[in-house]
Every structure is written in structure tokens, then in C-alpha cells.
Design a protein around this motif. Structure first.
Motif, PDB file in Angstrom:
ATOM      1  N   ALA A 171       0.837  -1.202   0.000  1.00  0.00           N
ATOM      2  CA  ALA A 171       0.000   0.000   0.000  1.00  0.00           C
ATOM      3  C   ALA A 171       0.872   1.253   0.000  1.00  0.00           C
ATOM      4  O   ALA A 171       0.956   1.974   0.989  1.00  0.00           O
ATOM      5  CB  ALA A 171      -0.910  -0.017   1.219  1.00  0.00           C
ATOM      6  N   PRO A 172       1.527   1.545  -1.124  1.00  0.00           N
ATOM      7  CA  PRO A 172       2.462   2.677  -1.167  1.00  0.00           C
ATOM      8  C   PRO A 172       1.812   4.048  -0.984  1.00  0.00           C
ATOM      9  O   PRO A 172       2.490   4.997  -0.610  1.00  0.00           O
ATOM     10  CB  PRO A 172       3.116   2.558  -2.538  1.00  0.00           C
ATOM     11  CG  PRO A 172       2.154   1.770  -3.357  1.00  0.00           C
ATOM     12  CD  PRO A 172       1.469   0.836  -2.389  1.00  0.00           C
ATOM     13  N   ILE A 223      -9.341   5.608   7.026  1.00  0.00           N
ATOM     14  CA  ILE A 223      -9.142   5.243   5.624  1.00  0.00           C
ATOM     15  C   ILE A 223     -10.532   5.110   5.017  1.00  0.00           C
ATOM     16  O   ILE A 223     -11.211   4.107   5.197  1.00  0.00           O
ATOM     17  CB  ILE A 223      -8.345   3.928   5.498  1.00  0.00           C
ATOM     18  CG1 ILE A 223      -7.001   4.067   6.200  1.00  0.00           C
ATOM     19  CG2 ILE A 223      -8.164   3.555   4.036  1.00  0.00           C
ATOM     20  CD1 ILE A 223      -6.240   2.768   6.324  1.00  0.00           C
ATOM     21  N   ASP A 224     -10.960   6.148   4.324  1.00  0.00           N
ATOM     22  CA  ASP A 224     -12.319   6.193   3.780  1.00  0.00           C
ATOM     23  C   ASP A 224     -12.419   5.734   2.328  1.00  0.00           C
ATOM     24  O   ASP A 224     -13.455   5.239   1.909  1.00  0.00           O
ATOM     25  CB  ASP A 224     -12.878   7.614   3.883  1.00  0.00           C
ATOM     26  CG  ASP A 224     -13.076   8.047   5.328  1.00  0.00           C
ATOM     27  OD1 ASP A 224     -13.393   7.183   6.172  1.00  0.00           O
ATOM     28  OD2 ASP A 224     -12.904   9.236   5.609  1.00  0.00           O
ATOM     29  N   ILE A 227      -8.821  -1.474   0.548  1.00  0.00           N
ATOM     30  CA  ILE A 227      -8.355  -2.749  -0.018  1.00  0.00           C
ATOM     31  C   ILE A 227      -6.846  -2.855   0.106  1.00  0.00           C
ATOM     32  O   ILE A 227      -6.308  -3.898   0.505  1.00  0.00           O
ATOM     33  CB  ILE A 227      -8.815  -2.892  -1.482  1.00  0.00           C
ATOM     34  CG1 ILE A 227     -10.333  -3.052  -1.534  1.00  0.00           C
ATOM     35  CG2 ILE A 227      -8.118  -4.061  -2.169  1.00  0.00           C
ATOM     36  CD1 ILE A 227     -10.927  -2.902  -2.925  1.00  0.00           C
ATOM     37  N   ALA A 228      -6.130  -1.774  -0.215  1.00  0.00           N
ATOM     38  CA  ALA A 228      -4.666  -1.777  -0.106  1.00  0.00           C
ATOM     39  C   ALA A 228      -4.235  -1.967   1.342  1.00  0.00           C
ATOM     40  O   ALA A 228      -3.286  -2.709   1.622  1.00  0.00           O
ATOM     41  CB  ALA A 228      -4.090  -0.480  -0.668  1.00  0.00           C
ATOM     42  N   PHE A 229      -4.924  -1.302   2.273  1.00  0.00           N
ATOM     43  CA  PHE A 229      -4.602  -1.461   3.684  1.00  0.00           C
ATOM     44  C   PHE A 229      -4.770  -2.905   4.115  1.00  0.00           C
ATOM     45  O   PHE A 229      -3.911  -3.483   4.777  1.00  0.00           O
ATOM     46  CB  PHE A 229      -5.472  -0.552   4.564  1.00  0.00           C
ATOM     47  CG  PHE A 229      -5.222  -0.780   6.027  1.00  0.00           C
ATOM     48  CD1 PHE A 229      -4.196  -0.117   6.665  1.00  0.00           C
ATOM     49  CD2 PHE A 229      -5.991  -1.679   6.742  1.00  0.00           C
ATOM     50  CE1 PHE A 229      -3.931  -0.352   8.004  1.00  0.00           C
ATOM     51  CE2 PHE A 229      -5.741  -1.925   8.076  1.00  0.00           C
ATOM     52  CZ  PHE A 229      -4.706  -1.253   8.711  1.00  0.00           C
ATOM     53  N   LYS A 230      -5.891  -3.511   3.752  1.00  0.00           N
ATOM     54  CA  LYS A 230      -6.138  -4.911   4.139  1.00  0.00           C
ATOM     55  C   LYS A 230      -5.064  -5.823   3.582  1.00  0.00           C
ATOM     56  O   LYS A 230      -4.596  -6.736   4.271  1.00  0.00           O
ATOM     57  CB  LYS A 230      -7.522  -5.357   3.669  1.00  0.00           C
ATOM     58  CG  LYS A 230      -7.869  -6.744   4.136  1.00  0.00           C
ATOM     59  CD  LYS A 230      -9.279  -7.133   3.788  1.00  0.00           C
ATOM     60  CE  LYS A 230      -9.589  -8.529   4.297  1.00  0.00           C
ATOM     61  NZ  LYS A 230     -10.940  -8.949   4.013  1.00  0.00           N
ATOM     62  N   SER A 231      -4.641  -5.572   2.356  1.00  0.00           N
ATOM     63  CA  SER A 231      -3.581  -6.373   1.749  1.00  0.00           C
ATOM     64  C   SER A 231      -2.277  -6.236   2.541  1.00  0.00           C
ATOM     65  O   SER A 231      -1.610  -7.225   2.837  1.00  0.00           O
ATOM     66  CB  SER A 231      -3.377  -5.943   0.301  1.00  0.00           C
ATOM     67  OG  SER A 231      -2.314  -6.655  -0.282  1.00  0.00           O
ATOM     68  N   ALA A 232      -1.928  -4.998   2.896  1.00  0.00           N
ATOM     69  CA  ALA A 232      -0.700  -4.764   3.676  1.00  0.00           C
ATOM     70  C   ALA A 232      -0.827  -5.348   5.072  1.00  0.00           C
ATOM     71  O   ALA A 232       0.108  -5.981   5.588  1.00  0.00           O
ATOM     72  CB  ALA A 232      -0.403  -3.268   3.744  1.00  0.00           C
TER      73      ALA A 232
END
Length: 58
Positions: A3-4, A28-29, A35-40
Motif C-alpha cells: 500500500a504505497p 481510511i475512507d 483494499i490496499a490497507f487490508k492487503s498490507a
């Protein structure tokens, strides 16, 4: 990095949450960022990414 847009590394190589400089106060709205946060979060090998539904207290 998964999540860059959300995470970066400081000069010492320590990752931090970019939107609020690791204060845990900015939600994180954006659905893509969620989705990126969950992946990280799920891929973090050290468990250093912490999440909760309310802001962290300082």
C-alpha cells in the motif's frame, strides 16, 4: 510494499502510515485504500500494522 499510498519508510527504514505520520487518527475512507490497507495488514510479516475502528488515543 502492498500500500504505497498509505505507507512509506523513514530515514531509518521504519515504516509509517503516511496520512497522519503514524498517529492513528486519520480514517481510511477511500475504498481502494481500504483494499490496499487490508492487503498490507494481512501480509505484514511482523504484525506491526495495527487497526481498529476508532482513533487511537495519544
Amino acid at each position: 510494499m502492498k500500500a504505497p499510498t498509505l505507507f512509506d519508510y523513514d530515514a531509518d527504514g521504519v515504516a509509517f502510515f503516511k496520512p497522519d505520520q503514524n498517529q492513528g487518527q486519520v480514517p481510511i475512507d477511500n475504498p481502494r485504500d481500504q483494499i490496499a490497507f487490508k492487503s498490507a495488514y494481512t501480509a505484514c510479516p511482523t504484525g506491526a500494522i495495527v487497526r481498529q475502528s476508532t482513533p487511537f488515543s495519544s
